[in-house]
Design an enzyme around this catalytic site. Structure first.
Site, PDB file in Angstrom:
ATOM      1  N   ARG A   1      14.881   7.149 -10.357  1.00  0.00           N
ATOM      2  CA  ARG A   1      13.765   7.087  -9.350  1.00  0.00           C
ATOM      3  C   ARG A   1      13.058   5.562  -9.828  1.00  0.00           C
ATOM      4  O   ARG A   1      13.130   5.250 -10.788  1.00  0.00           O
ATOM      5  CB  ARG A   1      12.800   8.278  -9.829  1.00  0.00           C
TER       6      ARG A   1
ATOM      7  N   ARG B   1       9.304  28.885 -13.891  1.00  0.00           N
ATOM      8  CA  ARG B   1       8.818  27.514 -13.919  1.00  0.00           C
ATOM      9  C   ARG B   1       8.478  27.289 -12.595  1.00  0.00           C
ATOM     10  O   ARG B   1       9.334  27.609 -11.577  1.00  0.00           O
ATOM     11  CB  ARG B   1       9.898  26.734 -14.282  1.00  0.00           C
TER      12      ARG B   1
ATOM     13  N   HIS C   1       6.137  17.645 -15.865  1.00  0.00           N
ATOM     14  CA  HIS C   1       6.810  17.637 -16.965  1.00  0.00           C
ATOM     15  C   HIS C   1       5.617  18.431 -17.949  1.00  0.00           C
ATOM     16  O   HIS C   1       5.809  18.007 -19.154  1.00  0.00           O
ATOM     17  CB  HIS C   1       7.309  16.402 -17.885  1.00  0.00           C
TER      18      HIS C   1
ATOM     19  N   ASN D   1      14.405  28.812 -13.823  1.00  0.00           N
ATOM     20  CA  ASN D   1      13.891  27.598 -13.280  1.00  0.00           C
ATOM     21  C   ASN D   1      14.699  27.451 -12.252  1.00  0.00           C
ATOM     22  O   ASN D   1      15.943  27.132 -12.343  1.00  0.00           O
ATOM     23  CB  ASN D   1      14.417  26.600 -14.564  1.00  0.00           C
TER      24      ASN D   1
ATOM     25  N   GLU E   1      11.880  23.167 -23.159  1.00  0.00           N
ATOM     26  CA  GLU E   1      10.723  23.714 -22.133  1.00  0.00           C
ATOM     27  C   GLU E   1      10.840  25.135 -21.823  1.00  0.00           C
ATOM     28  O   GLU E   1       9.841  25.752 -21.589  1.00  0.00           O
ATOM     29  CB  GLU E   1      11.075  22.826 -20.766  1.00  0.00           C
TER      30      GLU E   1
END
Ligand code: AMP
Length: 399
Positions: free
Chosen positions: A240, A91, A180, A7, A384
């Site tokens: 965010r 990823r 996601h 990742n 993940e």
């Protein structure tokens, strides 16, 4: 098979070595400050052995070389030779409209990723640099790209279209993509395994962490999601803003006297719960502040929860009702407060939320609704990396 899951960010690289036969990780690590002075690699095996080195890594290639020597370290590694790595799963942030599922990486895939780099300028260059470096350093190991967006590629056009001229959508590919995806996919699959497909036909997945998003999943396929063209749309997150009137963005930009790039940075880094609370983005800190009577921290958490509640309601409408709601991510798995704020007053959906059960701490999959509830509310820990490893093995084995 032993799968190396990577990742990569622009200046960092997280990795895990996973044994997909047992579905357990063997070790995990992080390379930090790639391309800067003072680079470092830290690694820990599942049985607690630690490895650390400081060395500059001018590019992702040096980082990958350092990862390989850490993996094979005699004292603190988990394999004796790189040849034990059966595959690498990368990823990758953005598939654009080119891919609808994970793919085995070849030159053409790399070219398409490069074309889509402008859709994810913060993440894609790091993702691509890492793919190229791995192909150079481990030329005979098969590699798979697992995109954050492809789980959402089943959304119908009416869900992903923005209200902009169609020709601009076609020319510039501006539309909702969603992110996601590996987590939403993993949690959907786990929910279906746990409840059975018939009891989970209309599922809402709430991935709540530093970044947060919600998906509406019908019969295992995503039909809508809260994040959009970028991961900025939707929920009020750690830093965010989530949804905001586009006209307010330019108004604020002019008032603040900053450039468009700085404005995007502002919306990504200075807003959300951190911006509202003027304290922190971290839910644990906000919960502590609330307990001491900090009203801005309280407002930040309440505003974030209210936005989640509205998305749950709108996705229930999109699904034509709801059978199950799953919470995941650092906040979704651990914050009883956030789950309570989101789930209170949802009887209209058929939810009988078990507020007592919600307050308990436990590992693994948990049910937070009463046995008589028409809607099953679950906590499902996400993973993940395991999701990426599963996809990688499936593709490498030709499934
Ligand atoms: P993630 O991005 O999924 O790693 O989630 C990070 C978020 O989860 C941060 O806001 C953390 O404060 C929050 N979090 C982690 N553990 C807890 C906890 N025990 N209680 C409340 N929030 C938590």
């Amino acid at each position: 098979m032993k799968v190396l899951v990577i990742n990569a960010g622009s200046s960092s690289l997280k990795y895990q070595l996973i044994d997909t036969d047992t579905e357990k990780y063997l070790l995990k690590g992080l390379c930090d400050r790639i391309g800067m002075n003072g680079g470092s690699l830290e690694q820990k095996t599942a049985d607690g052995r630690k490895y650390g080195v400081t060395a500059d890594m001018p590019t992702h290639k040096e980082a990958i070389e350092m990862v390989l020597s850490a993996l094979t370290d005699k004292q603190a590694g988990a394999i004796s030779s790189v040849s034990e790595i059966g595959a690498v799963g990368h990823r990758v942030l953005h598939s654009g409209e080119d891919f609808h599922s994970s793919v085995v990486i070849d030159d053409e895939v790399v070219r398409k990723c490069e074309k889509n780099a402008e859709l994810g300028p913060l993440h894609m260059p790091g993702n691509i640099a890492c793919i190229k470096s791995c192909r150079e350093v481990m030329p005979s190991v098969p590699m798979v790209a697992v995109f954050d967006t492809t789980f959402h590629s089943t959304m119908p056009a009416k869900a992903y279209m923005y209200g902009i001229p169609y020709s601009d959508y076609e020319k510039y590919k501006v539309r909702k993509y969603g992110f996601h995806g590996t987590s939403h996919k993993f949690v959907s699959e786990e929910a279906i395994k746990y409840l059975g497909a018939d009891s989970c036909r209309r599922l809402i997945v709430c991935h709540l962490g530093n970044g947060s998003s919600i998906s509406a999943v019908k019969d295992g396929k995503c039909i809508d999601t809260s994040m959009g063209f970028t991961p900025l749309e939707g929920l009020i997150m750690g830093t965010r803003s989530g949804d905001i009137d586009p006209a307010a963005v330019d108004f604020l930009r002019a008032k603040l006297g900053i450039s468009s790039e700085e404005m995007v940075q502002y919306l990504n880094k200075k807003c959300g719960m951190k911006g509202i609370s003027e304290v922190d983005s971290d839910m644990r800190v906000l919960e502590r502040e609330m307990a001491t009577g900090n009203s801005k921290a309280q407002l930040a958490v309440e505003a974030a929860a209210y936005r989640i509640k509205k998305y749950v309601g709108s996705f229930a409408a999109a699904l034509g009702g709801v059978d199950a709601i799953a919470f995941t991510g650092g906040i979704g798995e651990n914050s009883a407060l956030m789950r309570r704020l989101v789930m209170q007053d949802t009887e209209y959906l058929g939810v009988e939320f078990d507020f007592e059960e919600n307050e308990k701490r436990a590992d693994g999959i948990r049910v937070l609704s009463a046995p008589s509830s028409a809607v099953t509310v679950l906590v499902i820990p996400t993973n993940e990396e395991l999701s990426i490893a599963r996809e990688t093995v499936a593709l490498v084995n030709g499934n």
